[in-house]
Design a protein around this motif. Structure first.
Motif, PDB file in Angstrom:
ATOM      1  N   LEU A 163     -14.762   4.419 -21.508  1.00 41.02           N
ATOM      2  CA  LEU A 163     -14.836   4.415 -22.962  1.00 41.02           C
ATOM      3  C   LEU A 163     -15.098   5.847 -23.399  1.00 41.02           C
ATOM      4  CD1 LEU A 163     -15.009   2.929 -25.691  1.00 41.02           C
ATOM      5  CD2 LEU A 163     -17.469   2.653 -25.284  1.00 41.02           C
ATOM      6  N   LEU A 164     -14.190   6.379 -24.229  1.00 42.11           N
ATOM      7  CA  LEU A 164     -14.294   7.758 -24.705  1.00 42.11           C
ATOM      8  C   LEU A 164     -14.986   7.758 -26.060  1.00 42.11           C
ATOM      9  CD1 LEU A 164     -13.413  10.661 -23.949  1.00 42.11           C
ATOM     10  CD2 LEU A 164     -11.299  10.250 -25.231  1.00 42.11           C
ATOM     11  N   LYS A 186      -7.059  10.370 -29.757  1.00 37.29           N
ATOM     12  CA  LYS A 186      -6.574   9.029 -30.049  1.00 37.29           C
ATOM     13  C   LYS A 186      -7.276   8.007 -29.161  1.00 37.29           C
ATOM     14  CE  LYS A 186      -2.315   6.359 -30.599  1.00 37.29           C
ATOM     15  NZ  LYS A 186      -0.834   6.371 -30.462  1.00 37.29           N
ATOM     16  N   GLY A 187      -7.801   6.963 -29.800  1.00 35.03           N
ATOM     17  CA  GLY A 187      -8.461   5.900 -29.050  1.00 35.03           C
ATOM     18  C   GLY A 187      -9.945   6.099 -28.848  1.00 35.03           C
ATOM     19  N   ALA A 188     -10.468   7.267 -29.249  1.00 34.90           N
ATOM     20  CA  ALA A 188     -11.892   7.542 -29.054  1.00 34.90           C
ATOM     21  C   ALA A 188     -12.725   6.794 -30.096  1.00 34.90           C
ATOM     22  CB  ALA A 188     -12.170   9.037 -29.141  1.00 34.90           C
ATOM     23  N   LEU A 199     -22.868  -0.311 -25.807  1.00 32.17           N
ATOM     24  CA  LEU A 199     -22.000   0.349 -24.836  1.00 32.17           C
ATOM     25  C   LEU A 199     -21.922  -0.454 -23.541  1.00 32.17           C
ATOM     26  CD1 LEU A 199     -23.224   4.056 -25.270  1.00 32.17           C
ATOM     27  CD2 LEU A 199     -21.380   2.871 -26.479  1.00 32.17           C
ATOM     28  N   PRO A 200     -20.732  -0.535 -22.961  1.00 33.44           N
ATOM     29  CA  PRO A 200     -20.569  -1.298 -21.719  1.00 33.44           C
ATOM     30  C   PRO A 200     -21.138  -0.551 -20.518  1.00 33.44           C
ATOM     31  CG  PRO A 200     -18.510  -0.246 -22.300  1.00 33.44           C
ATOM     32  CD  PRO A 200     -19.453   0.027 -23.432  1.00 33.44           C
ATOM     33  N   LYS A 201     -21.826  -1.278 -19.639  1.00 35.33           N
ATOM     34  CA  LYS A 201     -22.374  -0.658 -18.437  1.00 35.33           C
ATOM     35  C   LYS A 201     -21.430  -0.804 -17.242  1.00 35.33           C
ATOM     36  CE  LYS A 201     -27.275  -0.334 -19.371  1.00 35.33           C
ATOM     37  NZ  LYS A 201     -28.649  -0.454 -18.836  1.00 35.33           N
ATOM     38  N   ASP A 202     -20.324  -1.526 -17.446  1.00 33.61           N
ATOM     39  CA  ASP A 202     -19.351  -1.691 -16.364  1.00 33.61           C
ATOM     40  C   ASP A 202     -18.190  -0.701 -16.470  1.00 33.61           C
ATOM     41  OD1 ASP A 202     -18.305  -2.784 -18.663  1.00 33.61           O
ATOM     42  OD2 ASP A 202     -17.351  -4.495 -17.666  1.00 33.61           O
ATOM     43  N   LYS A 203     -18.331   0.277 -17.402  1.00 35.28           N
ATOM     44  CA  LYS A 203     -17.297   1.301 -17.566  1.00 35.28           C
ATOM     45  C   LYS A 203     -17.940   2.689 -17.568  1.00 35.28           C
ATOM     46  CE  LYS A 203     -13.827  -1.172 -20.333  1.00 35.28           C
ATOM     47  NZ  LYS A 203     -12.996  -1.100 -21.571  1.00 35.28           N
ATOM     48  N   MET A 204     -17.123   3.691 -17.275  1.00 34.48           N
ATOM     49  CA  MET A 204     -17.582   5.067 -17.450  1.00 34.48           C
ATOM     50  C   MET A 204     -17.704   5.353 -18.954  1.00 34.48           C
ATOM     51  SD  MET A 204     -15.114   7.115 -14.762  1.00 34.48           S
ATOM     52  CE  MET A 204     -15.733   8.724 -15.296  1.00 34.48           C
ATOM     53  N   ASN A 236     -23.257   4.944 -16.635  1.00 32.75           N
ATOM     54  CA  ASN A 236     -22.427   5.833 -15.813  1.00 32.75           C
ATOM     55  C   ASN A 236     -21.740   6.808 -16.766  1.00 32.75           C
ATOM     56  OD1 ASN A 236     -21.038   6.957 -13.657  1.00 32.75           O
ATOM     57  ND2 ASN A 236     -19.407   5.419 -13.715  1.00 32.75           N
ATOM     58  N   ALA A 237     -22.521   7.761 -17.274  1.00 31.93           N
ATOM     59  CA  ALA A 237     -22.068   8.624 -18.368  1.00 31.93           C
ATOM     60  C   ALA A 237     -21.671  10.021 -17.896  1.00 31.93           C
ATOM     61  CB  ALA A 237     -23.156   8.733 -19.423  1.00 31.93           C
ATOM     62  N   TYR A 238     -20.651  10.562 -18.573  1.00 32.30           N
ATOM     63  CA  TYR A 238     -20.149  11.899 -18.279  1.00 32.30           C
ATOM     64  C   TYR A 238     -19.862  12.627 -19.592  1.00 32.30           C
ATOM     65  CZ  TYR A 238     -19.372  10.348 -13.459  1.00 32.30           C
ATOM     66  OH  TYR A 238     -19.544   9.876 -12.179  1.00 32.30           O
ATOM     67  N   SER A 239     -19.725  13.931 -19.501  1.00 32.88           N
ATOM     68  CA  SER A 239     -19.339  14.752 -20.648  1.00 32.88           C
ATOM     69  C   SER A 239     -17.958  15.343 -20.377  1.00 32.88           C
ATOM     70  CB  SER A 239     -20.350  15.888 -20.849  1.00 32.88           C
ATOM     71  OG  SER A 239     -19.874  16.817 -21.809  1.00 32.88           O
ATOM     72  N   LEU A 240     -17.112  15.348 -21.412  1.00 28.66           N
ATOM     73  CA  LEU A 240     -15.790  15.966 -21.281  1.00 28.66           C
ATOM     74  C   LEU A 240     -15.977  17.482 -21.236  1.00 28.66           C
ATOM     75  CD1 LEU A 240     -12.721  15.516 -21.166  1.00 28.66           C
ATOM     76  CD2 LEU A 240     -12.694  15.723 -23.668  1.00 28.66           C
ATOM     77  N   LYS A 241     -15.629  18.088 -20.147  1.00 21.89           N
ATOM     78  CA  LYS A 241     -15.849  19.517 -19.936  1.00 21.89           C
ATOM     79  C   LYS A 241     -15.096  20.352 -20.980  1.00 21.89           C
ATOM     80  CE  LYS A 241     -15.805  23.015 -16.280  1.00 21.89           C
ATOM     81  NZ  LYS A 241     -15.480  23.286 -14.858  1.00 21.89           N
TER      82      LYS A 241
END
Length: 384
Positions: free
Chosen positions: A24-25, A40-42, A57-62, A86-91
Motif C-alpha cells: 500500500l503506497l 497514481k493509486g497512492a 492500515l493492513p498488516k499483511d502488506k508492505m 512492515n513499513a518502508y520509505s520511498l527513497k
C-alpha cells in the motif's frame, strides 16, 4: 539517519518490480502538495495523522510511505515499524519518483499527444481562453519579444505550450524566449524541469541566481521576499535578452483569490491585473495570459497527459521551515478553502467575485485611490 535505517528504504526500481497487491503506497504530504500531483493509486494520509490512522492500515502488506524528499517518510516508516507494520520509505520521495517516471517516458510520442490534445480535447477550455485573454486585454502585440517565465510548475509549463500554439498560428510577428531562473534548485528539481521541458518540446534557457541562499535565514515572510526577488531577476534577465515583456502563469483562480485576499487581509479592493507596466524596469511589461483559464482545467490537462511537475522548488519545503508550517501557512490556501465552502451554496460565486471588479460603481464607493491620489465621496457630494 543511520546506515541501518537505509535498509528500510525502497527505490523506484524496486517499487515497480513488486506485485501491486503486495503493498500500500501512502502519500504523507499535506493536501496542498497533493493537489499539485501525486503517484497514481497512492492513498493520501497527512503525516500528522499517519500514526493515529494506523488502525486502518493492513498488516499483511508492505506499507510504503513517501514525502517530498524521503526524509520525513523514513521517520514515520520507522515509527510504524515500532508498532508492528512492515513499513518502508520511498527513497528520494516524490521528487525521486517524478524523475524516474520522466526519464522512462517516450518524449517524442508524448509530446505529439499533448499537442494534439491542446488542439482538440482542450482547445475550448485552454487555448480558446488563452487566445481570448491575449486579444481582449491586448497582451501580445506585433514585434513583441516575450520572456515566457517558467517556474517548473503546471501553470507556467502549460503557458509555454499555449504560447507555442499561438505562435504556430502566426497572425503577426512576435518572438518568444522560454526563460527559467535557477534560484538554487536541488539537482533533482533541476533535472525534473529539464526533462519536462524536453517532453513538452520547450527550448528553455536557464540562468543562475542565489535567491534561496539569500532568504535562507529570513524569518518573516521568506516566501514573499523570494517571490519579489525572483520577479526582479526575471525582469533584469529578460531586458538583457532584448525582451519587452515577461509572461507569468497566474490563472483565473489566482485572480479571484487575490480579490478576496485584498478585502479580507489587506482592507482594500484590488485585483491582479491582466497586464502591468513595470515601475522599476523602463519599457517592460508583465502579462498574465492564463487570466481566463480555470485551475481545475489545468489540473485535468496535466492528469490526462500523465504529466508530473514540481510544486515548489524551494529547498525548505520538505523541512517545513517556511512553506508548510502552520505559522507561515499561506493565506492563499485559506482563501481557496473559503471559496470552496462558498461554492457549495452558490456555484456561481467564483464568477461573481471575478466580475465584481469589472462592475465597480464609484458612485457607491466612500473613498478610492487613482494614480496615487485619494478621492472621497464628500469631495463632490455638495456639487451634485
Amino acid at each position: 539517519m543511520t546506515n541501518g535505517d537505509a535498509m528500510f528504504e525502497i527505490s523506484c526500481e524496486e517499487l515497480y518490480a513488486l506485485d501491486k497487491e503486495s503493498y500500500l503506497l501512502i502519500d504523507i504530504r499535506d493536501s496542498a502538495s497533493v493537489g499539485y500531483g501525486s503517484v497514481k493509486g497512492a492513498l493520501h494520509i497527512d503525516e500528522n495523522k499517519i500514526l493515529e490512522k494506523s488502525e486502518i492500515l493492513p498488516k499483511d502488506k508492505m506499507i510504503i510511505l513517501f514525502c517530498v524528499k524521503g526524509e520525513v517518510s523514513l521517520e514515520y516508516a520507522l515509527k510504524l515499524r515500532e508498532i508492528g507494520f512492515n513499513a518502508y520509505s520511498l527513497k528520494g520521495g516524490y521528487n525521486s519518483w517524478l524523475l524516474y517516471t520522466i526519464q522512462n517516458e517516450d518524449a517524442a510520442k508524448k509530446r505529439a499527444e499533448i499537442e494534439l490534445g491542446i488542439r482538440k480535447k482542450y482547445h475550448k477550455r485552454l487555448f480558446s481562453k488563452f487566445a481570448k485573454a491575449v486579444n481582449i486585454y491586448e497582451l501580445v502585440k506585433e514585434n513583441d519579444k516575450i520572456a515566457v517565465c517558467i517556474s517548473g510548475g503546471k501553470d507556467s509549463m502549460l503557458m509555454a505550450k499555449l504560447f507555442q500554439e499561438l505562435k504556430r498560428h502566426n497572425k503577426f510577428h512576435f518572438e518568444l524566449v522560454f526563460l527559467v531562473m535557477n534560484p538554487g534548485y536541488s539537482q533533482a528539481n533541476k533535472e525534473i524541469i529539464e526533462h519536462n521541458a524536453k517532453i513538452l518540446g520547450i527550448p528553455i534557457a536557464m540562468f543562475e541566481s542565489s535567491i534561496f541562499d539569500a532568504v535562507y535565514n529570513v524569518e518573516k515572510s521568506p516566501c514573499y521576499l523570494c517571490a519579489r526577488m525572483r520577479r526582479g531577476y526575471l525582469y533584469s534577465k529578460a531586458k538583457e535578452l532584448g525582451c519587452n515583456k515577461i509572461a507569468l502563469g497566474h490563472h483565473y483562480d489566482d485572480v479571484i483569490e487575490t480579490i478576496l485576499m485584498g478585502m479580507l487581509y489587506g482592507a482594500q479592493i484590488q485585483t491582479m491585473m491582466p497586464k502591468l507596466h513595470s515601475t522599476n524596469f523602463e519599457g517592460m511589461e508583465l502579462i498574465h495570459p492564463l487570466y481566463l483559464i480555470r485551475e481545475d482545467d489545468i489540473k485535468e490537462w496535466r492528469d490526462f497527459n500523465g504529466l508530473h511537475f514540481i510544486q515548489c522548488a524551494c529547498k525548505f519545503t520538505d523541512t517545513c521551515t517556511t512553506c508548510n508550517n502552520e505559522e507561515n501557512r499561506s493565506k492563499r490556501v485559506e482563501i481557496k478553502e473559503l471559496i470552496k465552502e462558498l461554492k457549495k451554496k452558490n456555484p456561481e460565486v467564483e464568477t461573481h467575485i471575478f466580475r465584481s471588479v469589472e462592475n465597480v460603481n464609484l458612485d457607491t464607493v466612500i473613498e478610492y485611490k487613482a494614480k496615487g491620489i485619494r478621492h472621497h465621496f464628500l469631495d463632490e457630494y455638495d456639487n451634485l
